[in-house]
Design a protein around this motif. Structure first.
Motif, PDB file in Angstrom:
ATOM      1  N   ILE A 103      52.444  20.024  25.092  1.00 56.61           N
ATOM      2  CA  ILE A 103      52.944  21.149  24.325  1.00 56.61           C
ATOM      3  C   ILE A 103      54.458  21.297  24.431  1.00 56.61           C
ATOM      4  O   ILE A 103      55.099  21.934  23.579  1.00 56.61           O
ATOM      5  N   HIS A 104      55.051  20.686  25.446  1.00 51.53           N
ATOM      6  CA  HIS A 104      56.502  20.767  25.575  1.00 51.53           C
ATOM      7  C   HIS A 104      57.222  19.833  24.617  1.00 51.53           C
ATOM      8  O   HIS A 104      58.438  19.947  24.421  1.00 51.53           O
ATOM      9  N   LEU A 105      56.490  18.884  24.014  1.00 53.97           N
ATOM     10  CA  LEU A 105      57.104  17.950  23.070  1.00 53.97           C
ATOM     11  C   LEU A 105      57.398  18.654  21.752  1.00 53.97           C
ATOM     12  O   LEU A 105      56.715  19.597  21.369  1.00 53.97           O
ATOM     13  N   ARG A 106      58.390  18.156  21.041  1.00 52.81           N
ATOM     14  CA  ARG A 106      58.762  18.767  19.775  1.00 52.81           C
ATOM     15  C   ARG A 106      58.941  17.698  18.704  1.00 52.81           C
ATOM     16  O   ARG A 106      59.185  16.535  18.994  1.00 52.81           O
ATOM     17  N   GLY A 107      58.816  18.140  17.449  1.00 55.95           N
ATOM     18  CA  GLY A 107      59.126  17.282  16.319  1.00 55.95           C
ATOM     19  C   GLY A 107      58.326  15.994  16.280  1.00 55.95           C
ATOM     20  O   GLY A 107      57.100  15.982  16.438  1.00 55.95           O
ATOM     21  N   ASP A 108      59.045  14.877  16.088  1.00 54.16           N
ATOM     22  CA  ASP A 108      58.406  13.574  15.928  1.00 54.16           C
ATOM     23  C   ASP A 108      57.604  13.161  17.159  1.00 54.16           C
ATOM     24  O   ASP A 108      56.585  12.472  17.029  1.00 54.16           O
ATOM     25  N   TYR A 109      58.047  13.557  18.347  1.00 53.57           N
ATOM     26  CA  TYR A 109      57.354  13.155  19.565  1.00 53.57           C
ATOM     27  C   TYR A 109      55.941  13.743  19.607  1.00 53.57           C
ATOM     28  O   TYR A 109      54.970  13.046  19.927  1.00 53.57           O
ATOM     29  N   LEU A 110      55.825  15.025  19.278  1.00 56.62           N
ATOM     30  CA  LEU A 110      54.507  15.659  19.241  1.00 56.62           C
ATOM     31  C   LEU A 110      53.651  15.032  18.149  1.00 56.62           C
ATOM     32  O   LEU A 110      52.450  14.802  18.347  1.00 56.62           O
ATOM     33  N   LEU A 111      54.256  14.736  17.015  1.00 59.39           N
ATOM     34  CA  LEU A 111      53.524  14.148  15.904  1.00 59.39           C
ATOM     35  C   LEU A 111      52.924  12.800  16.308  1.00 59.39           C
ATOM     36  O   LEU A 111      51.750  12.523  16.034  1.00 59.39           O
ATOM     37  N   VAL A 112      53.715  11.956  16.965  1.00 59.42           N
ATOM     38  CA  VAL A 112      53.234  10.628  17.361  1.00 59.42           C
ATOM     39  C   VAL A 112      52.101  10.736  18.375  1.00 59.42           C
ATOM     40  O   VAL A 112      51.103  10.003  18.297  1.00 59.42           O
ATOM     41  N   VAL A 113      52.204  11.652  19.317  1.00 61.53           N
ATOM     42  CA  VAL A 113      51.161  11.801  20.332  1.00 61.53           C
ATOM     43  C   VAL A 113      49.853  12.270  19.705  1.00 61.53           C
ATOM     44  O   VAL A 113      48.774  11.774  20.048  1.00 61.53           O
ATOM     45  N   THR A 114      49.926  13.202  18.759  1.00 62.27           N
ATOM     46  CA  THR A 114      48.697  13.678  18.118  1.00 62.27           C
ATOM     47  C   THR A 114      48.059  12.582  17.262  1.00 62.27           C
ATOM     48  O   THR A 114      46.830  12.508  17.151  1.00 62.27           O
ATOM     49  N   ILE A 115      48.888  11.724  16.666  1.00 64.84           N
ATOM     50  CA  ILE A 115      48.342  10.558  15.955  1.00 64.84           C
ATOM     51  C   ILE A 115      47.565   9.681  16.936  1.00 64.84           C
ATOM     52  O   ILE A 115      46.460   9.208  16.640  1.00 64.84           O
ATOM     53  N   GLY A 116      48.148   9.471  18.126  1.00 63.56           N
ATOM     54  CA  GLY A 116      47.473   8.656  19.142  1.00 63.56           C
ATOM     55  C   GLY A 116      46.133   9.238  19.556  1.00 63.56           C
ATOM     56  O   GLY A 116      45.146   8.502  19.685  1.00 63.56           O
ATOM     57  N   PHE A 117      46.078  10.551  19.732  1.00 62.47           N
ATOM     58  CA  PHE A 117      44.808  11.194  20.079  1.00 62.47           C
ATOM     59  C   PHE A 117      43.753  10.956  18.992  1.00 62.47           C
ATOM     60  O   PHE A 117      42.584  10.689  19.282  1.00 62.47           O
ATOM     61  N   ASN A 118      44.175  11.048  17.737  1.00 61.58           N
ATOM     62  CA  ASN A 118      43.250  10.851  16.627  1.00 61.58           C
ATOM     63  C   ASN A 118      42.696   9.425  16.624  1.00 61.58           C
ATOM     64  O   ASN A 118      41.494   9.195  16.421  1.00 61.58           O
ATOM     65  N   ILE A 119      43.570   8.458  16.877  1.00 60.89           N
ATOM     66  CA  ILE A 119      43.136   7.049  16.901  1.00 60.89           C
ATOM     67  C   ILE A 119      42.164   6.801  18.044  1.00 60.89           C
ATOM     68  O   ILE A 119      41.144   6.120  17.882  1.00 60.89           O
ATOM     69  N   VAL A 120      42.455   7.365  19.214  1.00 57.47           N
ATOM     70  CA  VAL A 120      41.556   7.210  20.361  1.00 57.47           C
ATOM     71  C   VAL A 120      40.192   7.811  20.056  1.00 57.47           C
ATOM     72  O   VAL A 120      39.141   7.235  20.391  1.00 57.47           O
ATOM     73  N   PHE A 121      40.185   8.972  19.416  1.00 58.40           N
ATOM     74  CA  PHE A 121      38.931   9.643  19.068  1.00 58.40           C
ATOM     75  C   PHE A 121      38.082   8.779  18.146  1.00 58.40           C
ATOM     76  O   PHE A 121      36.875   8.597  18.372  1.00 58.40           O
ATOM     77  N   VAL A 122      38.694   8.217  17.117  1.00 58.55           N
ATOM     78  CA  VAL A 122      37.950   7.376  16.167  1.00 58.55           C
ATOM     79  C   VAL A 122      37.419   6.128  16.857  1.00 58.55           C
ATOM     80  O   VAL A 122      36.273   5.708  16.616  1.00 58.55           O
ATOM     81  N   GLN A 123      38.218   5.538  17.733  1.00 63.46           N
ATOM     82  CA  GLN A 123      37.757   4.348  18.467  1.00 63.46           C
ATOM     83  C   GLN A 123      36.568   4.684  19.362  1.00 63.46           C
ATOM     84  O   GLN A 123      35.622   3.899  19.481  1.00 63.46           O
ATOM     85  N   ALA A 124      36.595   5.850  19.977  1.00 58.36           N
ATOM     86  CA  ALA A 124      35.465   6.273  20.817  1.00 58.36           C
ATOM     87  C   ALA A 124      34.203   6.434  19.985  1.00 58.36           C
ATOM     88  O   ALA A 124      33.106   6.040  20.405  1.00 58.36           O
ATOM     89  N   LEU A 125      34.342   7.000  18.788  1.00 52.79           N
ATOM     90  CA  LEU A 125      33.183   7.137  17.900  1.00 52.79           C
ATOM     91  C   LEU A 125      32.639   5.770  17.487  1.00 52.79           C
ATOM     92  O   LEU A 125      31.422   5.545  17.489  1.00 52.79           O
ATOM     93  N   GLN A 126      33.518   4.857  17.152  1.00 48.13           N
ATOM     94  CA  GLN A 126      33.090   3.531  16.705  1.00 48.13           C
ATOM     95  C   GLN A 126      32.440   2.730  17.827  1.00 48.13           C
ATOM     96  O   GLN A 126      31.585   1.869  17.567  1.00 48.13           O
ATOM     97  N   ASN A 127      32.811   3.015  19.059  1.00 47.46           N
ATOM     98  CA  ASN A 127      32.238   2.312  20.211  1.00 47.46           C
ATOM     99  C   ASN A 127      30.983   2.986  20.743  1.00 47.46           C
ATOM    100  O   ASN A 127      30.504   2.647  21.825  1.00 47.46           O
ATOM    101  N   ASN A 128      30.450   3.937  19.974  1.00 43.79           N
ATOM    102  CA  ASN A 128      29.200   4.618  20.319  1.00 43.79           C
ATOM    103  C   ASN A 128      29.291   5.263  21.703  1.00 43.79           C
ATOM    104  O   ASN A 128      28.539   4.939  22.627  1.00 43.79           O
ATOM    105  N   LEU A 129      30.220   6.205  21.829  1.00 43.87           N
ATOM    106  CA  LEU A 129      30.498   6.864  23.100  1.00 43.87           C
ATOM    107  C   LEU A 129      29.231   7.465  23.699  1.00 43.87           C
ATOM    108  O   LEU A 129      28.532   8.254  23.042  1.00 43.87           O
TER     109      LEU A 129
END
Length: 319
Positions: A103-129
């Motif tokens: 939450i301390h991140l701002r602007g582009d840094y926060l945006l990139v991290v949230t993109i990473g979370f989304n990608i990890v989530f989709v990969q977990a779904l595809q790997n039948n978590l």
């Protein structure tokens, strides 16, 4: 809110109430998805528009709500209606957990991290978590929301259930605007340092915004699972997060702006589906010109009678 605004909202919802009478089953399904995406876009606006945080991972919470309901219904035998509280609470909880360290991140840094979370989530779904998510094929055979006295098997009934959920979300967000929390979100969006100087705990309110947005998106996820009776990883990938982010940017941080944004970003491509070769090419240029001519969206939020972007420009000495 002025009386004319109330009349405008009343006419808008009256139009939505009678809309299914003029549509066939396919366009009723499109209209239902339009309402679901409007709810997700409103959840995105809590974080992006009202709080000023660049979150491009809202599809994560949307998908988490959908998969929560799907797993509860197909694996645990719970009625879909009974899973709704969990589909709100679990994404909200994960919103708090994920927001805490970033939450301390701002602007582009926060945006990139949230993109990473989304990608990890989709990969977990595809790997039948944990053997629960069904892998790339997802989960099928989800029951419909069984509401007493409602024939929930028809497409029109699904539409009206989603419309009722949209009304409840809008009422809650309207109350938020006039609350202490809503004013605090507005203050630190405009000037975080000034907000902290008057005693606002910006960290706590940022986490609150993430949790609230995640919970609303989770509710929309249940409605999505109910609409399609199936969920799969590609429905909640990074492209969907870009869609929800773009809706707020293109439409503007206001309820009319969100509705217009969903119409432009989702309904228009459906209307021009027959021109699949060119529709995204033309659509992309339309977005570019919109951002050049209306940098704060088609219908930006206003304070009194002054658009937010004009007010902010005056505060910085611009004309």
């Amino acid at each position: 809110m002025k009386h004319s605004d109330y009349y405008g909202y009343a006419l808008f919802f009256l139009a939505l109430v009678i809309l299914p009478s003029f549509l066939d089953s396919r366009w009723q399904a499109v209209a239902t998805t339009f309402i679901i995406f409007t709810i997700v876009a409103l959840s995105q606006d809590v974080v992006l528009g009202k709080s000023g945080m660049f979150n491009m991972g809202q599809a994560l919470f949307f998908g988490l709500g959908a998969y929560t309901s799907a797993i509860c219904n197909t694996k645990l035998g719970m009625p879909l209606l009974a899973s709704v509280p969990l589909a709100i609470i679990i994404p909200a909880f994960f919103g708090i957990i994920l927001a805490g360290p970033i939450i301390h991140l701002r602007g582009d840094y926060l945006l990139v991290v949230t993109i990473g979370f989304n990608i990890v989530f989709v990969q977990a779904l595809q790997n039948n978590l944990l053997g629960l998510t069904g892998g790339p094929n997802g989960i099928f055979g989800i029951d419909t929301l069984q509401i007493p006295g409602v024939d929930s098997g028809s497409q029109a009934a699904v539409y009206y259930i989603c419309l009722a959920a949209l009304v409840m979300v809008l009422m809650m967000l309207k109350n938020l605007e006039t609350s202490k929390a809503g004013r605090a979100l507005h203050y630190f969006r405009e000037d975080p340092l000034a907000a902290e100087s008057i005693g606002i705990n910006t960290r706590a309110y940022k986490i609150f915004a993430f949790a609230l947005g995640a919970g609303i998106a989770g509710l929309a996820g249940t409605l999505y699972a109910n609409q399609y009776s199936a969920v799969s990883p590609e429905a909640f990938d990074f492209v969907q997060s870009v869609l929800f982010f773009s809706i707020v940017i293109v439409g503007g941080s206001s309820v009319p702006g969100i509705v217009l944004g969903v119409f432009v970003m989702f309904v228009l491509p459906e209307i021009f589906r027959d021109f699949a070769t060119w529709r995204y090419f033309i659509f992309g240029f339309a977005m570019i010109f919109t951002m050049i001519l209306r940098p704060c969206g088609i219908w930006p939020a206003t304070y009194g009678k002054v658009p937010a972007y004009i007010l902010k420009g005056k505060q910085h000495g611009k004309k």
